[in-house]
Design an enzyme around this catalytic site. Sequence first.
Site, PDB file in Angstrom:
ATOM      1  N   ARG A 181       0.195   3.315  -3.218  1.00 35.03           N
ATOM      2  CA  ARG A 181      -0.544   5.046  -2.322  1.00 35.03           C
ATOM      3  C   ARG A 181       0.594   6.303  -3.784  1.00 35.03           C
ATOM      4  NH1 ARG A 181       0.128   4.698   2.625  1.00 35.03           N
ATOM      5  NH2 ARG A 181      -2.330   3.789   2.194  1.00 35.03           N
TER       6      ARG A 181
ATOM      7  N   ASN B   4      -0.705   7.691  -7.067  1.00 33.30           N
ATOM      8  CA  ASN B   4      -0.868   9.396  -7.106  1.00 33.30           C
ATOM      9  C   ASN B   4      -0.235  10.111  -8.048  1.00 33.30           C
ATOM     10  OD1 ASN B   4      -2.287  10.570  -4.958  1.00 33.30           O
ATOM     11  ND2 ASN B   4      -2.058   9.206  -4.015  1.00 33.30           N
TER      12      ASN B   4
ATOM     13  N   SER C 156       0.664  -0.912   0.188  1.00 23.78           N
ATOM     14  CA  SER C 156       0.129   0.529  -0.115  1.00 23.78           C
ATOM     15  C   SER C 156       0.422   0.688   0.052  1.00 23.78           C
ATOM     16  CB  SER C 156      -0.922  -0.190   1.315  1.00 23.78           C
ATOM     17  OG  SER C 156      -0.335  -0.374   2.826  1.00 23.78           O
TER      18      SER C 156
END
Lengths: 261, 157
Positions: A201, A205, A197
Site C-alpha cells: 500500500r 502510493n 498489504s
Amino acid sequence: MADAGHSPAEYVTHHLKHWASSHDDAFISVEAWHFDTLLVSTVLGLLFLTLFRMAAVRATSGVPGKLQNFVEILVDFVDNAVKDAFHGSRDFLAPLALTIFVWTFLWNCMDLIPVDLPPMIAKHVFGLEYFRAVPSADMSATFALSLSVFALIIIYSVKGKGVGGFAKEFLTHPFGAKLLPANIVLNTVELLAKPISLALRLFGNLYAGELIFILIALLPWWAQLIPGLGWAIFHILVVTLQAFIFMTLTIVYISMAYEHH
Amino acid sequence: MQASIPSIVGQMIVFGIFVWFTMKFVWPPITRAMEERRQKIADGLAAAEKGARALQDASAKSEEALKAARAQAQDILAAASKQAAQLIEQAKVQAQQEAERIVAKAHEDVQREIAHAREDLRKRVGELAVIGAAKILKREIDAKAHADVLNELAARV
C-alpha cells in the site's frame, strides 16, 4: 526535464534505477544493496531522532518551547492512537508507532522534492549514475518495515496468548477443529496478507506518485507548472495519510494479535 | 521496481536501532514532562478551587461577624435607651418625693407658725385679760394668786 538525446522511455527507466551495488532485473534481488534507499532513509531517521532527542533533552514541565510543543503534539497524537486500540503496556508500542509515523512521513516527503534534483546532484556532485531519493517508493524499505511489524505480530500473539493459545487459534479458528486444513489456509493467508498489504500500500502510493512526477517532468517546461503544482498539493495529503495509515494499521494488527478474539 | 533482500535486512536493522533509540531516549522524557505538566495544572486548579472556597468561607464569616456586631449594637442601643428611661423615671420619682417633702415641710412650718402665733396670742390674751380685769376691778390682781384662773382663761382662748 528529459535530457536531450534520450527517449522518454529511457528517461523514465533511468529514473527508476537504484544506486545499487549491482544491477539485476530480478523482482526480488538477493545481492543488490540499494544504497540510495538506505542512505536517504537513514539520514531522514537521524534527522527525526536528532530533532526529537533535542526536544526530549530540553523537555520541561513548565512552559514548553515551540519545538517541544510540536513534538508533544505528535507524541500525544500517537499515544492517543495507541491508547484507543491497544490495552496493554504502551512502553514499546507507542515509541514504535511514533518512529513509524514520523519516519515514513519523512520518506514520503522526499517525493515532494523536484524529481530531477536528487539524481542531478548525485550525478554532478558525487558522480553517481543512478539515484532514487524516495525510500517509500522502494519495496525494500516498505517491506523492511512491514516484515518487522510481521515479526512483532507473531511476538505479540505469543506474548498475549502463549504459544499454545496462538497455535490453538491458528489451527481451530474460525471454523472449529473439524476443518483444520481450511483454518490453516485461511489463517496463513490472513497472517501473510498483513505485511504484504502494509508494504505494498505504502509502496504503491508513493511509487505511483513518483511516476506521475516523472511523467509530468517529461512535458514541455511551460506545461509542467499546473499539473506539477496540482499533483504536489494532492501529494501533501497522500504523504501524511499514508504515514498515518501505516502507523494505525501497525497498531491495530499488533493489538489484534495481542488480544483474544 | 525491485525489492532486495540485503536492503530489507539492512533497513530492518536500522529501523530496530531507531525504535530502540526512540523508546529509550525520546519517548520517556517527553511523556514524563507532559505528565508532570498535567499534574502541575491539576494541582493549580485544585489550589484555585481551594482558594475560592476559602474566600467564600471568609466572606460568610465576615457576614456573620457583621450581623453579630449589628445585633450587639442594637442591644446596646436598646439597653441605653432603657437605662435613660429608667433614669428619667427615677428622677421624676425623686423630684416628686422632693416636692412632697418640701410641701410637707412648708406645711409643717406653717403649722408650727400657726401654733406659735396661737401660743403668742394666748399669752397676749391672758395678759390682756388680766389687764382688762384689773381695770375692771380697779385693783391690782395678785397675779400669783389668780394664776390658776388666768391660765384657765388663757387655755380657753
